[in-house]
Design a protein around this motif. Structure first.
Motif, mmCIF file in Angstrom:
data_model
loop_
_atom_site.group_PDB
_atom_site.id
_atom_site.type_symbol
_atom_site.label_atom_id
_atom_site.label_comp_id
_atom_site.label_asym_id
_atom_site.label_seq_id
_atom_site.Cartn_x
_atom_site.Cartn_y
_atom_site.Cartn_z
ATOM 1 N N ALA A 55 0.873 19.502 10.322
ATOM 2 C CA ALA A 55 0.677 19.523 8.874
ATOM 3 C C ALA A 55 -0.533 20.379 8.552
ATOM 4 N N GLU A 56 -0.465 21.051 7.415
ATOM 5 C CA GLU A 56 -1.621 21.848 6.991
ATOM 6 C C GLU A 56 -2.811 20.950 6.697
ATOM 7 N N SER A 57 -2.531 19.775 6.110
ATOM 8 C CA SER A 57 -3.601 18.808 5.879
ATOM 9 C C SER A 57 -3.015 17.409 5.826
ATOM 10 N N ALA A 58 -3.889 16.427 5.934
ATOM 11 C CA ALA A 58 -3.467 15.029 5.925
ATOM 12 C C ALA A 58 -4.601 14.183 5.381
ATOM 13 N N SER A 59 -4.239 13.022 4.859
ATOM 14 C CA SER A 59 -5.256 12.068 4.427
ATOM 15 C C SER A 59 -4.844 10.679 4.883
ATOM 16 N N ILE A 60 -5.833 9.872 5.204
ATOM 17 C CA ILE A 60 -5.594 8.505 5.643
ATOM 18 C C ILE A 60 -5.314 7.659 4.412
ATOM 19 N N LYS A 61 -4.251 6.861 4.483
ATOM 20 C CA LYS A 61 -3.912 6.012 3.345
ATOM 21 C C LYS A 61 -4.915 4.869 3.248
ATOM 22 N N LYS A 62 -5.281 4.543 2.012
ATOM 23 C CA LYS A 62 -6.244 3.457 1.799
ATOM 24 C C LYS A 62 -5.713 2.157 2.398
ATOM 25 N N ASP A 63 -6.567 1.436 3.063
ATOM 26 C CA ASP A 63 -6.286 0.128 3.655
ATOM 27 C C ASP A 63 -5.218 0.162 4.752
ATOM 28 N N LEU A 64 -4.748 1.337 5.131
ATOM 29 C CA LEU A 64 -3.756 1.466 6.200
ATOM 30 C C LEU A 64 -4.236 2.553 7.164
ATOM 31 N N GLU A 65 -5.094 2.178 8.101
ATOM 32 C CA GLU A 65 -5.753 3.166 8.948
ATOM 33 C C GLU A 65 -4.803 3.904 9.888
ATOM 34 N N ASN A 66 -3.622 3.360 10.179
ATOM 35 C CA ASN A 66 -2.671 4.040 11.057
ATOM 36 C C ASN A 66 -1.609 4.822 10.289
#
Length: 176
Positions: A55-66
């Protein structure tokens, strides 16, 4: 006194606006720290199949670290070092533990001269299944098919195309 009092009110309002802008900038800085650029995951199962997702970029979902939300996504499933399934999409939700991925926004799947386009593709490794949903358009060199749903079984390499409502019919056109 009249002008002095209004100047104080204006100054207080300006200070409030400045504080609010500072808080907004600080919040944006904090959100951007969770952004990952040029992400790549590679995994292999017991059967020798390899799954590569970039992926060109990614972000960690809030409260779901995996759980990651991926942007501008390319995925490759290499089965038995032979067959290759390519998946492209604008967005995807990726589970780092199971590798299950939900591709969204202009999804394209390419496999052995065949192409499928849809709005949503769910890749489920525990079920060895790819579900293609919403406005499915399948094409190969001779055939075009419009449907609501398609499923690809990764183990026996069979595809099933159907409609959500059994009263509706799959639209097929092509040269025979």
């Amino acid at each position: 006194k009249y002008f002095f009092s209004s100047e104080t009110n204006v100054t207080n309002q300006i200070d409030k606006v400045i504080d609010s802008k500072k808080n907004e900038i600080e919040k944006n800085k904090n959100e951007k720290t969770n952004v990952i650029e040029n992400l790549k995951y590679v995994s292999e199962d017991l059967f020798g199949n390899t799954y590569i997702i970039t992926a060109e970029s990614a972000s960690i979902k809030k409260d779901l670290e995996n759980q990651l939300e991926l942007y501008i996504v390319n995925a490759k499933i290499i089965q038995n070092k032979d067959d290759i399934i390519l998946i492209y999409s604008g967005l995807a939700d990726y589970d780092q533990i199971t590798n299950n991925t939900i591709f969204k926004k202009d999804v394209t799947i390419k496999y052995k001269g065949q192409e499928l386009n849809s709005k949503i593709v769910k890749l489920n490794f525990s079920k060895s299944l790819i579900e293609i949903l919403e406005n499915v358009y399948y094409m190969n060199k001779d055939t075009e098919i419009y449907a609501d749903k398609a499923e690809i079984d990764l183990l026996d390499k069979r595809m099933k195309i159907s409609m959500s409502n059994q009263k509706d019919k799959v639209k097929i056109s092509g040269e025979y």
